[in-house]
Design a protein around this motif. Structure first.
Motif: not given
Lengths: 379, 521
Positions: A151-152, B85, B89, B163, B166, B331, B334, B360
């Motif tokens: 999802d991310n 990631y 990102y 967002y 992301m 969240e 999303r 996290k």
């Protein structure tokens, strides 16, 4: 200010240009490395071969580095997903490339036959392994790669390294290896004479023929109903990129779709065959400069064919098709694409200009007499 | 699921390959300009010995350069292979300077390095000199873009989070380019490279002088290195101070850790010259302090307070609380369950999103975070003090010792008596490895001090990796260990072999050790 959709298309073309630059420039160095142990039978002959690319291989390798950097900047999701998914394949490329800078620079600095032979085979690995793996990677792109996004948008690859080595991908690897070796052989003919020239000519005829046969075989494989991918939801090409915002279906023969829609695109695979055949004939007729241009055109045709067939896909997902990466949804922001577009537009012609000047300064045949009189300073 | 083991192994691999790469970079940066200076002297005076110097030091340059290229490719691949990631990102910002580095700098350097080695007979004197300068400029321009990328990791300006995509997106390219953190780091880093190049030439020349071989060659090399090294070692100190000032502005946690400031002091804070920091008890033992010094150096004022670790942790805990709200809102956005008010909530808390993500590490759903977890995450926001404290001091001490050594070398070369000062020559010889140690310490302070973030305040390290198995990482680490050890052995062997041969390796017949040697009359 260019609109977002146009920039996305421009970047698809620009990545293609960088890959072509890599194939034409670094590709011939890799071909020369692959042929080194075979066209040079003794130390002096091998030094002749190495010194044909000696002053230029490093600059040429930057096409590869820059293509990697440009994919990072323009298609960050592709960079992240492909490089981490193809982990072991990327490491194999990387480790094979290690042999090149040190092979070129260190080989002739020690006068010992074992040392020199070892580096010769290192240069062979540094040429042949990346050439093969790049083709294997392209083959897997056409087949689809098992990955999905969380999802991310964390990419998760669910396949194995060994699954990459399937028959179709290996055939694509043969196309790529033969293509770069063919191109390297033509370059060697330009820059050498005597026995090395004759062996390079033979290599050109062999690898040119192999490339054409393998490319035709892969084409028949794709055309005879190999599954491809199509976007089944509406495409908003100018939208903010989100790869999870679409639906994708797998359909037999889908990779032929673009050619059916735009018959003009048959010119692209046509260029591969025409360039390859002409280069073969020109090598046979001992016209190496024209043969080199011919094999460069063939590279344009081969890379272009894969790109056109896949379009708008870059990296389709076989396990979760909607995660597939496309030209529309794996790109950077509008601003970054624009900045990078201007950077590429300004610097690429400058690079081509001074690279051309560098080749002009170092032009001419590399001879055994030259190596013998420059024992200390030549590679 | 990415385990802590995978994160640690990814960090270890990145650290190891980056440290290794930077064994070769500083010499390239520094020696390229020394070669340009030597060749300029040759072109201006026409004396062959300066051409021989350019060629001989160029040979050593080439041996080093080959490994710089080899290990540099690893760096460019590794963001994608191991930090997927992260690449997604922040690729929108971070990728651009890397690509421009290739287009603008690396092409220049790599195209002309070939002509530097092979163009001596094919190019006119002036053209070859131009080539040498272009190579040096290219390698230094590379450093500009790499440090713009790195500077953005330390001080992420000119960008904001989206967002929808992301990820972080660029809002101003020029803000990224003219990031004060990047500019200060660039000049400090290249100066360190110049020191390294100068020490290399000074040390090896001293060895020839100690042995009494190639004396004329070594004397000239020594003088050039002493002058260049003095300027470089002074600038590395001044610009290091500038870089430190940028840290005060943008990375207070790094400053607090490297100074071992557990508690906030009244301005101007004291500088801790010596201490044994204790990360368990959160205090220093055996402190020796210089009153007011740190406040004056770090804030360039007498009244600005430098926050200590106690205060910074309290601030982090507050930001984590706000970050939890940001993560939850994100969240919802999303998952498309949010509405306009979710958007408003997110935008109000967006600045602390990264702090929410710190949690996290301990819990998938951050709204379930316990006060203990929040306290632990706040503690995580400060890098470990002891390693920072010591590596920083070692680097600074080395920096001052370089200035002293080059100062003396320059003084005695001005008086033309350095050849007799055997203690100075020995010092220079044995000091050859020191700039490398100082450079690596500097990178350690910069990057370990950036923890727990890959992008400071934005993206935590533990969220930045690829989804690889620990087994894959052990495998790749073993591979790197194997190749890099082998390459280093080969490189050192050649470096020693050619340094021992000296200019005799050029085969001109003008230097001791050659079969056809004839001393110059």
């Amino acid at each position: 200010m260019l609109d977002y959709e146009t920039l996305k298309l421009i970047w698809w073309l620009l990545v293609g240009v960088l890959l072509l630059g890599f194939a034409v420039m670094d590709g011939h160095d890799m071909g020369v490395g692959t042929l080194l142990p075979f066209v040079g039978r003794n130390d002096v002959e091998r030094r002749v071969v190495i010194n044909t690319v000696g002053p230029h291989w490093d600059g040429n390798q930057v096409w590869f580095i820059t293509a990697g950097g440009a994919i990072f900047a323009a298609w960050p999701l592709v960079y992240a997903t492909a490089f981490s998914g193809f982990y072991w394949a990327m490491l194999a490329v990387l480790w094979a490339l290690f042999f090149r800078p040190v092979g070129f620079d260190y080989r002739s600095k020690v006068n010992n036959p074992t040392w020199r032979t070892a580096w010769d085979w290192g240069l062979f690995v540094g040429g042949a392994v990346p050439a093969l793996i790049f083709g294997v990677a392209f083959g897997n792109l056409l087949l689809g790669v098992p990955f999905h996004f969380e999802d991310n948008l964390m990419p998760v690859y669910t396949g194995t390294f060994w699954a990459l080595l399937n028959p179709f991908a290996l055939l694509a690897g043969v196309v790529s290896l033969a293509m770069l070796t063919f191109h390297g052989a033509n370059y060697l003919m330009v820059r050498t004479e005597g026995v090395v020239y004759e062996r390079a000519r033979l290599a050109s005829l062999i690898f040119g023929a192999v490339m054409l046969a393998a490319f035709a075989g892969a084409g028949v494989w794709v055309a005879s109903g190999m599954p491809g991918y199509v976007i089944t939801s509406a495409v908003d090409a100018g939208a903010l990129p989100n790869p999870l915002d679409k639906t994708v279906a797998i359909q037999a023969g889908a990779w032929m779709g673009n050619f059916q829609k735009m018959p003009l695109l048959w010119l692209v695979p046509g260029a591969a065959f025409a360039g390859g055949l002409l280069a073969l004939l020109l090598a046979w007729a001992r016209k190496p400069v024209l043969a080199f241009i011919g094999s460069a055109v063939a590279e344009l045709g081969v890379i272009g064919t894969a790109g056109v067939a896949l379009f708008p896909f870059i990296m389709p997902s076989s396990s979760d098709p909607r995660s597939s990466l496309t030209v529309w949804d794996s790109v950077s922001s509008h601003l970054t694409l624009e900045v990078m577009f201007w950077a590429a537009l300004i610097f690429t012609p400058i690079v081509i200009a001074y690279t051309g000047w560098a080749y002009k300064m170092m032009a001419g045949k590399v001879t055994t007499a030259f190596i013998e009189s420059h024992d200390r300073s030549a590679y | 699921m990415v385990t802590e083991e995978v994160v640690d192994l990814s960090r270890l691999q990145f650290a190891a390959t980056a440290f290794y790469h930077f064994l070769f970079v500083p010499l390239t940066l520094g020696l390229s300009f020394l070669l340009a200076i030597m060749e300029t002297t040759y072109v201006m005076t026409g004396k062959e010995i300066y051409r021989d110097m350019t060629k001989f030091w160029g040979k050593l340059f080439g041996i080093n350069f080959a490994l710089g290229v080899t290990t540099g490719i690893t760096m460019e691949f590794q963001f994608g292979t191991n930090w997927a990631y992260y690449s997604h990102y922040v690729g929108d910002i971070f990728g651009a300077p890397l690509a421009i580095e290739g287009l603008m700098a690396f092409f220049l350097e790599s195209t002309f390095i070939g002509l530097f080695f092979f163009g001596w007979e094919k190019l006119s004197k002036r053209r070859h000199l131009l080539i040498t300068y272009l190579t040096a400029i290219g390698s230094n321009l590379s450093a500009v873009w790499i440090l713009i990328a790195n500077g953005w990791m330390q001080n992420p300006v000119g960008s904001e989070f989206s967002y929808v995509t992301m990820r972080m997106e660029m809002t101003s390219f020029w803000d990224v380019v003219f990031n004060p953190a990047a500019q200060a780091k660039f000049v400090h880093t290249v100066s360190a490279g110049y020191v390294t190049g100068a020490m290399f030439v000074l040390g090896i020349s001293s060895w020839y002088l100690l042995k009494g071989v190639h004396v004329e060659f070594a004397k000239r090399s020594f003088r050039i290195a002493a002058a260049f090294g003095l300027a470089a070692s002074l600038s590395v100190i001044v610009l290091g101070d500038e870089s430190g000032y940028a840290v005060t502005e943008h990375q207070q946690t790094k400053l607090a850790a490297l100074e071992g400031m557990w508690k906030t002091e009244e301005a101007p804070a004291a500088f801790t010259l010596f201490a044994i920091p204790d990360d368990e008890k959160r205090e220093n033992h055996a402190e020796i302090k210089i009153p007011y010094a740190l406040g004056l150096i770090a804030t360039r004022s007498t009244d600005k307070v430098l926050p200590g670790i106690d205060q910074l942790e309290a601030q982090a805990a507050e930001r984590i609380q706000r970050g939890i709200v940001a993560v939850k809102a994100l969240e919802a956005l999303r998952a498309k369950t949010g509405d306009e008010s979710t958007k408003v909530t997110f935008e109000a808390h967006q600045a602390d999103l990264g702090y929410g993500l710190l949690l996290k590490k301990y819990v998938a759903d951050v709204s379930q975070a316990t006060p203990d977890m929040i306290a632990q995450a706040a503690r995580d926001s400060i890098p470990k003090v002891a390693p920072m404290f010591w590596t920083f001091r070692l680097m600074v001490a080395l920096g001052f010792s370089f200035a002293l050594l080059f100062g003396l070398s320059f003084w005695y070369s001005a008086k033309n008596t350095f050849m007799e000062k055997r203690w100075l020559l020995r010092w220079a010889l044995w000091f050859i490895p020191m700039p490398w140690i100082a450079c690596e310490m500097g990178w350690f302070v910069a990057e370990y001090g950036r923890q727990p973030w890959t992008i400071y305040g934005i993206l935590p390290t533990h969220l930045s990796t690829s989804t690889l198995s620990a087994g894959s990482l052990y495998g790749s680490l073993a591979g790197f260990l194997f190749f890099y050890t082998g390459l280093l052995v080969v490189e050192m062997y050649l470096m020693f072999k050619y340094a021992r041969l000296g200019p005799a390796s050029l085969g001109t017949g003008r230097y001791e050790g050659e079969a056809n040697f004839q001393p110059a009359r």
